[in-house]
Motif scaffolding. Sequence first.
Motif, PDB file in Angstrom:
ATOM      1  N   GLY A  11       0.811  -1.213   0.000  1.00  0.00           N
ATOM      2  CA  GLY A  11       0.000   0.000   0.000  1.00  0.00           C
ATOM      3  C   GLY A  11       0.846   1.265   0.000  1.00  0.00           C
ATOM      4  N   GLY A  12       1.936   1.233   0.762  1.00  0.00           N
ATOM      5  CA  GLY A  12       2.813   2.400   0.803  1.00  0.00           C
ATOM      6  C   GLY A  12       3.454   2.680  -0.531  1.00  0.00           C
ATOM      7  N   LEU A  13       3.863   1.640  -1.233  1.00  0.00           N
ATOM      8  CA  LEU A  13       4.476   1.824  -2.548  1.00  0.00           C
ATOM      9  C   LEU A  13       3.487   2.400  -3.549  1.00  0.00           C
ATOM     10  CD1 LEU A  13       6.743  -1.324  -3.052  1.00  0.00           C
ATOM     11  CD2 LEU A  13       7.474   1.061  -3.053  1.00  0.00           C
ATOM     12  N   GLU A  14       2.263   1.910  -3.527  1.00  0.00           N
ATOM     13  CA  GLU A  14       1.261   2.405  -4.478  1.00  0.00           C
ATOM     14  C   GLU A  14       1.070   3.912  -4.349  1.00  0.00           C
ATOM     15  OE1 GLU A  14      -2.053  -0.089  -3.593  1.00  0.00           O
ATOM     16  OE2 GLU A  14      -1.549  -1.523  -5.163  1.00  0.00           O
ATOM     17  N   ALA A  15       1.149   4.413  -3.127  1.00  0.00           N
ATOM     18  CA  ALA A  15       0.993   5.850  -2.917  1.00  0.00           C
ATOM     19  C   ALA A  15       2.302   6.592  -3.131  1.00  0.00           C
ATOM     20  CB  ALA A  15       0.470   6.101  -1.496  1.00  0.00           C
ATOM     21  N   ALA A  16       3.375   6.100  -2.512  1.00  0.00           N
ATOM     22  CA  ALA A  16       4.639   6.837  -2.532  1.00  0.00           C
ATOM     23  C   ALA A  16       5.281   6.879  -3.909  1.00  0.00           C
ATOM     24  CB  ALA A  16       5.613   6.214  -1.522  1.00  0.00           C
ATOM     25  N   VAL A  17       5.143   5.817  -4.686  1.00  0.00           N
ATOM     26  CA  VAL A  17       5.722   5.817  -6.029  1.00  0.00           C
ATOM     27  C   VAL A  17       5.033   6.867  -6.899  1.00  0.00           C
ATOM     28  CG1 VAL A  17       5.883   4.479  -8.163  1.00  0.00           C
ATOM     29  CG2 VAL A  17       6.623   3.476  -6.016  1.00  0.00           C
ATOM     30  N   ALA A  18       3.715   6.958  -6.827  1.00  0.00           N
ATOM     31  CA  ALA A  18       2.986   7.957  -7.615  1.00  0.00           C
ATOM     32  C   ALA A  18       3.429   9.372  -7.238  1.00  0.00           C
ATOM     33  CB  ALA A  18       1.485   7.796  -7.410  1.00  0.00           C
ATOM     34  N   VAL A  19       3.524   9.639  -5.939  1.00  0.00           N
ATOM     35  CA  VAL A  19       3.936  10.969  -5.485  1.00  0.00           C
ATOM     36  C   VAL A  19       5.390  11.243  -5.861  1.00  0.00           C
ATOM     37  CG1 VAL A  19       4.309  12.414  -3.450  1.00  0.00           C
ATOM     38  CG2 VAL A  19       2.248  11.022  -3.621  1.00  0.00           C
ATOM     39  N   ALA A  42      -1.177  15.078  -1.478  1.00  0.00           N
ATOM     40  CA  ALA A  42      -0.859  13.795  -0.850  1.00  0.00           C
ATOM     41  C   ALA A  42      -1.203  13.806   0.632  1.00  0.00           C
ATOM     42  CB  ALA A  42       0.617  13.466  -1.050  1.00  0.00           C
ATOM     43  N   GLY A  43      -0.891  14.908   1.314  1.00  0.00           N
ATOM     44  CA  GLY A  43      -1.188  15.010   2.741  1.00  0.00           C
ATOM     45  C   GLY A  43      -2.677  14.989   3.033  1.00  0.00           C
ATOM     46  N   ALA A  44      -3.451  15.688   2.186  1.00  0.00           N
ATOM     47  CA  ALA A  44      -4.907  15.703   2.382  1.00  0.00           C
ATOM     48  C   ALA A  44      -5.491  14.314   2.198  1.00  0.00           C
ATOM     49  CB  ALA A  44      -5.543  16.688   1.401  1.00  0.00           C
ATOM     50  N   ALA A  45      -5.016  13.594   1.183  1.00  0.00           N
ATOM     51  CA  ALA A  45      -5.515  12.234   0.952  1.00  0.00           C
ATOM     52  C   ALA A  45      -5.158  11.315   2.111  1.00  0.00           C
ATOM     53  CB  ALA A  45      -4.941  11.686  -0.353  1.00  0.00           C
ATOM     54  N   ALA A  46      -3.907  11.423   2.594  1.00  0.00           N
ATOM     55  CA  ALA A  46      -3.478  10.579   3.713  1.00  0.00           C
ATOM     56  C   ALA A  46      -4.308  10.856   4.960  1.00  0.00           C
ATOM     57  CB  ALA A  46      -1.991  10.804   3.992  1.00  0.00           C
ATOM     58  N   GLU A 108      -5.672   3.638  -3.088  1.00  0.00           N
ATOM     59  CA  GLU A 108      -5.581   2.456  -2.226  1.00  0.00           C
ATOM     60  C   GLU A 108      -5.349   2.844  -0.772  1.00  0.00           C
ATOM     61  OE1 GLU A 108      -6.123  -0.607  -2.947  1.00  0.00           O
ATOM     62  OE2 GLU A 108      -6.245  -0.501  -5.136  1.00  0.00           O
ATOM     63  N   GLY A 109      -5.422   4.153  -0.513  1.00  0.00           N
ATOM     64  CA  GLY A 109      -5.111   4.632   0.828  1.00  0.00           C
ATOM     65  C   GLY A 109      -6.091   4.179   1.890  1.00  0.00           C
ATOM     66  N   LEU A 209       6.334  -5.795  -6.619  1.00  0.00           N
ATOM     67  CA  LEU A 209       5.901  -5.584  -8.001  1.00  0.00           C
ATOM     68  C   LEU A 209       4.514  -4.958  -8.073  1.00  0.00           C
ATOM     69  CD1 LEU A 209       7.183  -8.857  -9.703  1.00  0.00           C
ATOM     70  CD2 LEU A 209       7.966  -6.534 -10.182  1.00  0.00           C
ATOM     71  N   GLN A 210       3.622  -5.448  -7.225  1.00  0.00           N
ATOM     72  CA  GLN A 210       2.265  -4.908  -7.245  1.00  0.00           C
ATOM     73  C   GLN A 210       2.251  -3.460  -6.769  1.00  0.00           C
ATOM     74  OE1 GLN A 210      -0.742  -7.239  -5.285  1.00  0.00           O
ATOM     75  NE2 GLN A 210      -2.272  -5.612  -5.405  1.00  0.00           N
ATOM     76  N   GLY A 211       2.993  -3.174  -5.712  1.00  0.00           N
ATOM     77  CA  GLY A 211       2.996  -1.815  -5.190  1.00  0.00           C
ATOM     78  C   GLY A 211       3.679  -0.821  -6.108  1.00  0.00           C
ATOM     79  N   ALA A 212       4.761  -1.236  -6.760  1.00  0.00           N
ATOM     80  CA  ALA A 212       5.545  -0.305  -7.574  1.00  0.00           C
ATOM     81  C   ALA A 212       4.926  -0.029  -8.934  1.00  0.00           C
ATOM     82  CB  ALA A 212       6.967  -0.833  -7.747  1.00  0.00           C
ATOM     83  N   CYS A 213       4.378  -1.053  -9.567  1.00  0.00           N
ATOM     84  CA  CYS A 213       3.874  -0.840 -10.937  1.00  0.00           C
ATOM     85  C   CYS A 213       2.514  -1.473 -11.186  1.00  0.00           C
ATOM     86  CB  CYS A 213       4.888  -1.365 -11.962  1.00  0.00           C
ATOM     87  SG  CYS A 213       5.240  -3.129 -11.815  1.00  0.00           S
ATOM     88  N   GLY A 214       1.861  -1.975 -10.142  1.00  0.00           N
ATOM     89  CA  GLY A 214       0.520  -2.530 -10.308  1.00  0.00           C
ATOM     90  C   GLY A 214       0.486  -3.926 -10.893  1.00  0.00           C
TER      91      GLY A 214
END
Length: 257
Positions: A11-19, A42-46, A108-109, A209-214
């Motif tokens: 979950g962290g990768l899905e968010a952090a990689v995009a940001v 990003a902060g508002a979503a978190a 996915e947050g 793999l899932q978190g970094a590139c889906g």
Amino acid sequence: MWGTYLTGLRGGLEAAVAVGLLLAYAAAAGRRGTRGPVAAGAGAAAALCLGFGCAFTFGSRELTYLAHETLGGVLAVLAAGALTWLVPRARRGAAPWAAAAFLGVAREGLVTSEALWESVRSARESTAGPPAGMLLGLLTAGVLAALLARGAARLPGSWAGVPLALVAAGALASGVRHLQEAGHLGGLEDRAFDVVAAVPPDSWYGALLQGACGFQPGPTTLQAAVWALYLVPAVVLARSRMLAPDGPPVGFGPGKG
């Protein structure tokens, strides 16, 4: 603890990689003034995800499985749209960058937030292992995403939009799967391929793999088709700098070859 670590990592990768890739793209495009809007989005979503996750975990009401999958699918599709359209065509406005960061974290947050709060509830009944695993996974995701973004910022100008296209393709495919799980789209039982035995979802490399590139080891045919049909033209457009910011082509400003 291992299971919650992988949940936090994924979950962290899905968010952090995009940001991280948004910030890398902004740096490559010479738009360092977008850091504030990206951080705000990003902060508002978190904050929203943490708040709703806490309410659903400890409150008397919770989201149904159908609502979870529908919300996840819609947010993922919107995130893909924001990464594809809003950011590359943004001029000086801050809103598109903030919106892309918000959706990149929010898609996915809520699921990750609920898992975090559930681990906290479990710790109250047993040990501190579950939340420690989640936090360690989130920390690992942040470090890996920062390294990935740092590498992406060093790409040649004409490749600057390609990592975002990859993330958007993964988000779009993920959104399709969520909507299939919710019953809004058909074809859930049709598999394009199945490499679950080689890349188990509960393995560290599967979560990575899932978190970094889906990447999913058993995607549906519709998922795979949407991913390919989106990614190929998106990469071509990015390489031709049609997805580059307005003004001089990235990497070809004064003093650059």
